[in-house]
Design a protein around this motif. Sequence first.
Motif, PDB file in Angstrom:
ATOM      1  N   ILE A  48       0.848  -1.190   0.000  1.00 22.31           N
ATOM      2  CA  ILE A  48       0.000   0.000   0.000  1.00 22.31           C
ATOM      3  C   ILE A  48       0.883   1.238   0.000  1.00 22.31           C
ATOM      4  O   ILE A  48       1.840   1.310   0.771  1.00 22.31           O
ATOM      5  N   ASN A  49       0.583   2.185  -0.875  1.00 23.62           N
ATOM      6  CA  ASN A  49       1.290   3.459  -0.852  1.00 23.62           C
ATOM      7  C   ASN A  49       0.348   4.506  -0.254  1.00 23.62           C
ATOM      8  O   ASN A  49      -0.765   4.721  -0.747  1.00 23.62           O
ATOM      9  N   VAL A  50       0.802   5.130   0.829  1.00 22.40           N
ATOM     10  CA  VAL A  50       0.005   6.139   1.521  1.00 22.40           C
ATOM     11  C   VAL A  50       0.439   7.516   1.017  1.00 22.40           C
ATOM     12  O   VAL A  50       1.598   7.901   1.174  1.00 22.40           O
ATOM     13  N   ASN A  51      -0.470   8.238   0.385  1.00 25.00           N
ATOM     14  CA  ASN A  51      -0.182   9.558  -0.155  1.00 25.00           C
ATOM     15  C   ASN A  51      -0.858  10.630   0.699  1.00 25.00           C
ATOM     16  O   ASN A  51      -2.080  10.597   0.903  1.00 25.00           O
ATOM     17  N   LEU A  52      -0.060  11.584   1.194  1.00 22.07           N
ATOM     18  CA  LEU A  52      -0.563  12.702   1.983  1.00 22.07           C
ATOM     19  C   LEU A  52      -0.443  13.964   1.145  1.00 22.07           C
ATOM     20  O   LEU A  52       0.650  14.312   0.692  1.00 22.07           O
ATOM     21  N   ASN A  53      -1.555  14.663   0.931  1.00 21.93           N
ATOM     22  CA  ASN A  53      -1.571  15.839   0.072  1.00 21.93           C
ATOM     23  C   ASN A  53      -2.049  17.085   0.809  1.00 21.93           C
ATOM     24  O   ASN A  53      -3.040  17.030   1.544  1.00 21.93           O
ATOM     25  N   LYS A  54      -1.340  18.177   0.562  1.00 23.35           N
ATOM     26  CA  LYS A  54      -1.750  19.492   1.045  1.00 23.35           C
ATOM     27  C   LYS A  54      -1.877  20.403  -0.171  1.00 23.35           C
ATOM     28  O   LYS A  54      -0.924  20.595  -0.922  1.00 23.35           O
ATOM     29  N   VAL A  62      -9.952   6.806   0.034  1.00 24.34           N
ATOM     30  CA  VAL A  62      -9.533   8.202  -0.039  1.00 24.34           C
ATOM     31  C   VAL A  62     -10.299   8.961   1.044  1.00 24.34           C
ATOM     32  O   VAL A  62     -11.530   8.881   1.103  1.00 24.34           O
ATOM     33  N   VAL A  63      -9.579   9.670   1.904  1.00 26.05           N
ATOM     34  CA  VAL A  63     -10.231  10.394   2.993  1.00 26.05           C
ATOM     35  C   VAL A  63      -9.790  11.850   2.980  1.00 26.05           C
ATOM     36  O   VAL A  63      -8.696  12.187   2.532  1.00 26.05           O
ATOM     37  N   GLU A  64     -10.653  12.714   3.480  1.00 26.84           N
ATOM     38  CA  GLU A  64     -10.365  14.133   3.616  1.00 26.84           C
ATOM     39  C   GLU A  64     -10.451  14.500   5.100  1.00 26.84           C
ATOM     40  O   GLU A  64     -11.549  14.634   5.646  1.00 26.84           O
ATOM     41  N   PRO A  65      -9.311  14.631   5.784  1.00 29.02           N
ATOM     42  CA  PRO A  65      -9.324  14.980   7.212  1.00 29.02           C
ATOM     43  C   PRO A  65     -10.043  16.308   7.450  1.00 29.02           C
ATOM     44  O   PRO A  65      -9.903  17.240   6.661  1.00 29.02           O
ATOM     45  N   PHE A  66     -10.815  16.386   8.517  1.00 30.26           N
ATOM     46  CA  PHE A  66     -11.538  17.627   8.804  1.00 30.26           C
ATOM     47  C   PHE A  66     -11.127  18.239  10.142  1.00 30.26           C
ATOM     48  O   PHE A  66     -11.789  19.133  10.656  1.00 30.26           O
ATOM     49  N   GLY A  67     -10.021  17.762  10.698  1.00 27.65           N
ATOM     50  CA  GLY A  67      -9.549  18.339  11.946  1.00 27.65           C
ATOM     51  C   GLY A  67      -8.391  17.553  12.507  1.00 27.65           C
ATOM     52  O   GLY A  67      -7.992  16.519  11.964  1.00 27.65           O
ATOM     53  N   VAL A  68      -7.820  18.059  13.583  1.00 28.17           N
ATOM     54  CA  VAL A  68      -6.721  17.394  14.275  1.00 28.17           C
ATOM     55  C   VAL A  68      -7.120  17.234  15.735  1.00 28.17           C
ATOM     56  O   VAL A  68      -7.514  18.206  16.383  1.00 28.17           O
ATOM     57  N   LEU A  69      -7.021  16.025  16.256  1.00 30.02           N
ATOM     58  CA  LEU A  69      -7.416  15.765  17.641  1.00 30.02           C
ATOM     59  C   LEU A  69      -6.238  15.770  18.594  1.00 30.02           C
ATOM     60  O   LEU A  69      -6.414  15.659  19.801  1.00 30.02           O
ATOM     61  N   ALA A  99      -1.623  20.058   8.336  1.00 26.29           N
ATOM     62  CA  ALA A  99      -3.054  19.753   8.210  1.00 26.29           C
ATOM     63  C   ALA A  99      -3.298  19.254   6.789  1.00 26.29           C
ATOM     64  O   ALA A  99      -3.635  20.016   5.882  1.00 26.29           O
ATOM     65  N   TRP A 100      -3.119  17.961   6.575  1.00 22.58           N
ATOM     66  CA  TRP A 100      -3.265  17.381   5.247  1.00 22.58           C
ATOM     67  C   TRP A 100      -4.706  17.518   4.763  1.00 22.58           C
ATOM     68  O   TRP A 100      -5.651  17.349   5.538  1.00 22.58           O
ATOM     69  N   ASP A 101      -4.872  17.811   3.477  1.00 22.69           N
ATOM     70  CA  ASP A 101      -6.201  17.970   2.900  1.00 22.69           C
ATOM     71  C   ASP A 101      -6.779  16.660   2.386  1.00 22.69           C
ATOM     72  O   ASP A 101      -8.000  16.492   2.338  1.00 22.69           O
ATOM     73  N   LYS A 102      -5.906  15.746   1.981  1.00 20.57           N
ATOM     74  CA  LYS A 102      -6.396  14.463   1.463  1.00 20.57           C
ATOM     75  C   LYS A 102      -5.375  13.370   1.734  1.00 20.57           C
ATOM     76  O   LYS A 102      -4.171  13.595   1.592  1.00 20.57           O
ATOM     77  N   VAL A 103      -5.872  12.211   2.137  1.00 16.76           N
ATOM     78  CA  VAL A 103      -5.020  11.042   2.365  1.00 16.76           C
ATOM     79  C   VAL A 103      -5.564   9.899   1.504  1.00 16.76           C
ATOM     80  O   VAL A 103      -6.739   9.563   1.580  1.00 16.76           O
ATOM     81  N   THR A 104      -4.687   9.341   0.673  1.00 20.41           N
ATOM     82  CA  THR A 104      -5.099   8.294  -0.260  1.00 20.41           C
ATOM     83  C   THR A 104      -4.270   7.040  -0.033  1.00 20.41           C
ATOM     84  O   THR A 104      -3.045   7.117   0.076  1.00 20.41           O
TER      85      THR A 104
END
Length: 213
Positions: free
Chosen positions: A66-72, A114-121, A131-136
Amino acid sequence: MSASLIRWTVLALIYASFHIWYGGNGEPLNDAEVEHYVERAVEIMGPEAETMVRDFAASDDGKAFINVNLNKYRDKPEYLDGRHVDVSSAQVEQLYIRDVAPRLFARAGHPLIVVEPFGVLGGHGDFEAIAWDKVTFIRYRSRRDLLEFVLETDWKSDAEHKYAALLANQSMPAAPTMSLVGVRLVPFLLLVCIGLLLDRWFGRKAAQKPSAS
């Protein structure tokens, strides 16, 4: 051989072909292949890519990963040639995805989620918080496939959209240790359903056919 048996044999062959193509348990890269990809990476990306690609290729086990891509995203797209576009950075990234997706699918690679984070806990440790906008999460059939995908593709027209859209990006190959996603199960169940429907359909046809007196 009955018509029903023929249908099930055809469906079984279709699934076997898919299973072989989808792969995930191939031969690891040999030394010659490792050197080829390292040389190609240095040629394209420069000397700084040598250690990264060599470590990635030389530790190959032949298995899917699995390749985890973090995008801002950038606030506004920024092309290197200075052009201005009246769309969002996320929309510009779609131009890149549209062009490269067929090449990915051709090698049995595909997004798992594909997920779009909406906050940091919260978090712990000394690291740079972004604060990544999308994680794939992308499934690759093998490291060979990813290297072919990255190093043997002409990125000149495609990469401009990616870099115009993304302010920051991080790519992390990862070995799955537990997964509840069974992609192979989907076509298997689909073909079973098709087989049952065909048996039911032709069974009704046979029952409605008048018998010879």
